[in-house]
Scaffold this active site. Structure first.
Site, PDB file in Angstrom:
ATOM      1  N   TYR A 108       0.846  -1.191   0.000  1.00 36.77           N
ATOM      2  CA  TYR A 108       0.000   0.000   0.000  1.00 36.77           C
ATOM      3  C   TYR A 108       0.885   1.246   0.000  1.00 36.77           C
ATOM      4  O   TYR A 108       1.843   1.339   0.771  1.00 36.77           O
ATOM      5  CB  TYR A 108      -0.902   0.016   1.249  1.00 36.77           C
ATOM      6  CG  TYR A 108      -1.676   1.303   1.397  1.00 36.77           C
ATOM      7  CD1 TYR A 108      -2.965   1.411   0.900  1.00 36.77           C
ATOM      8  CD2 TYR A 108      -1.101   2.415   2.010  1.00 36.77           C
ATOM      9  CE1 TYR A 108      -3.677   2.600   1.003  1.00 36.77           C
ATOM     10  CE2 TYR A 108      -1.802   3.610   2.122  1.00 36.77           C
ATOM     11  CZ  TYR A 108      -3.084   3.694   1.617  1.00 36.77           C
ATOM     12  OH  TYR A 108      -3.778   4.868   1.712  1.00 36.77           O
ATOM     13  N   GLU A 196      -3.636   7.316  -4.163  1.00 32.87           N
ATOM     14  CA  GLU A 196      -3.521   6.068  -3.412  1.00 32.87           C
ATOM     15  C   GLU A 196      -3.318   4.897  -4.364  1.00 32.87           C
ATOM     16  O   GLU A 196      -4.073   4.747  -5.323  1.00 32.87           O
ATOM     17  CB  GLU A 196      -4.803   5.873  -2.597  1.00 32.87           C
ATOM     18  CG  GLU A 196      -4.701   4.780  -1.577  1.00 32.87           C
ATOM     19  CD  GLU A 196      -6.030   4.600  -0.863  1.00 32.87           C
ATOM     20  OE1 GLU A 196      -6.118   4.939   0.324  1.00 32.87           O
ATOM     21  OE2 GLU A 196      -6.984   4.115  -1.505  1.00 32.87           O
TER      22      GLU A 196
END
Ligand code: GDP
Ligand code: MN
Length: 396
Positions: A108, A196
């Site tokens: 992530y 993101e």
């Protein structure tokens, strides 16, 4: 403004961040053509302004034309409901057909403006994938945070620290650092509030690849980002929000039952806080600002009534430039035209408040006039209890 995954990936590619080969399409036939070109297996991904698509069935692997046909039939033209949308979901008008990738690890990487620090922060976690929210709430330690000084930008030691948090070494750490520099540059140059990548994957051939991308651009910067502004997809935006924007009213949707008509952002916040403090929940707020005319106020009240979640309306106005008697006239006009059955709590203070109260005194019984802020808030919250009891639901 949110971008679709396929739009975000085009931006990433322009900034030299590696993404899988893919093609956005809008029909079943195009899905087959794209899959043919890319080569099976492919992943067919619903393009909606929401995360959590994987868990909601919005990401489908297709190994053959038959499966690709099934995937497009299942997604295109439907509405996808995820944990992040409301119960109606969002329309799937486009799918992204993507070459399937074999991932050995899911990471992530996120960039956002931290409102409390007023700075851009980089977030990284070695445990990316679909359960990142649980990680963030359950083990916040699993998420490394690096605050970026706007004068220096991302420094090499910070990129190395982030790569370590991703448990990357050697050439992968070098490639990750290059990704991070590119992402930061994209973030700043395109006036983003969120970038993101989840998951950022390590493929079976040992490469880093952005498998998903979510980008949000600051609405206030769109005037200087014409290419980004052109990417707007109105089908993904709440229709009330669109109507409000057209009427020049700021509208924010929430999940409670009290509809709030206010003027000014500060009063809007105070109104939300008071409602929450008293155990109530706002359905929305509409900020008519200081320069509204009667027409715009009427439109704002109509929009408030168009929200089916609104069981009680609270008009909370502090007249400065805006005159309370104008608000009263607008209110009476909408009452005459629409005969709303929900209770209206009306607090008017400031310029021409007494004229407004005189006008409203002759209004319908459903208007509850209360000039005191605290008492008006209590009335509004109490009225939600009364309406839910009437409907047989629990008073909450
Ligand atoms: P989100 O659920 O809306 O965040 O959508 P994502 O784009 O992240 O897709 C959900 C999940 O599908 C990802 O976390 C991956 O695990 C998986 N996924 C998506 N594309 C591929 C692919 O090409 N190959 C593999 N193996 N998994 C994929
Ligand atoms: Mn994702």
């Amino acid at each position: 403004m949110k971008l679709h995954e396929y739009q975000a990936k085009q931006l990433l590619a322009a900034y030299n961040v590696a993404v899988p080969d893919s093609q956005p399409v809008a029909t079943g036939r195009e899905v087959l053509h794209a899959a043919e070109r890319l080569g099976y297996p492919v992943v067919v991904k619903a393009q909606v302004h929401s995360g959590g698509r994987g868990k909601a069935g919005g990401v489908v692997v297709a190994e053959s034309p038959a499966e690709a046909r099934k995937a497009s039939a299942r997604l295109l033209g439907t509405r996808l409901v995820t944990a992040q949308t409301d119960a109606r979901g969002l329309p799937v008008q486009t799918v992204l057909v993507e070459k399937a990738v074999v991932a050995t690890r899911e990471l992530y990487l996120g960039l956002l403006v931290d409102p409390s620090r007023k700075q851009v922060v980089f977030l990284a976690s070695a445990c990316g994938g679909m359960d990142i929210e649980q990680l963030a709430t359950g083990h916040p330690g699993g998420l490394a945070t690096v605050v970026i000084d706007p004068l220096t930008g991302l420094l090499p030691y910070q990129a190395r620290a982030l790569a370590r948090a991703l448990a990357l070494t050697g050439p992968l750490a070098v490639q990750a650092a290059q990704f991070m520099r590119s992402l930061y540059r994209l973030f700043v140059e395109k006036d983003c509030s969120l970038v993101e990548i989840n998951p950022l994957v390590i493929t079976d051939t040992g490469e880093l690849l952005a498998l998903d991308a979510k980008i949000t651009v600051d609405d206030n910067a769109l005037f200087r980002q014409p290419e980004i502004a052109a990417l707007r997809d109105d089908s993904q935006i709440d229709s009330l929000e669109q109507e409000a924007a057209k009427a020049g009213v700021s509208y924010v949707k929430m999940d409670g039952s009290i509809g709030c008509l206010v003027n000014g952002a500060g009063l809007a916040m105070a109104t939300m806080d008071l409602i929450a403090l008293l155990g109530g929940r706002a359905a929305n707020f509409l900020d008519i600002g200081g320069a509204a005319d009667e027409q715009r106020i009427c439109r704002a009240i109509e929009l408030l009534l168009d929200d089916a979640d609104v069981k009680v309306a609270w008009v909370n106005i502090f007249g400065g430039i805006l005159r309370c008697d104008m608000v009263a006239r607008a209110l009476l006009r909408v009452m005459r035209e629409r005969h709303p059955s929900i209770p209206f709590v009306v607090r008017l203070q400031g310029t021409n408040a007494s004229e407004a109260r005189d006008l409203l005194a002759s209004g319908p019984m459903t208007l509850m006039l209360e000039p005191d802020l605290g008492r008006a808030a209590r009335l509004a919250v109490a009225a939600t209890g009364a309406t839910s009891q009437k409907r047989g639901g629990p008073a909450s």
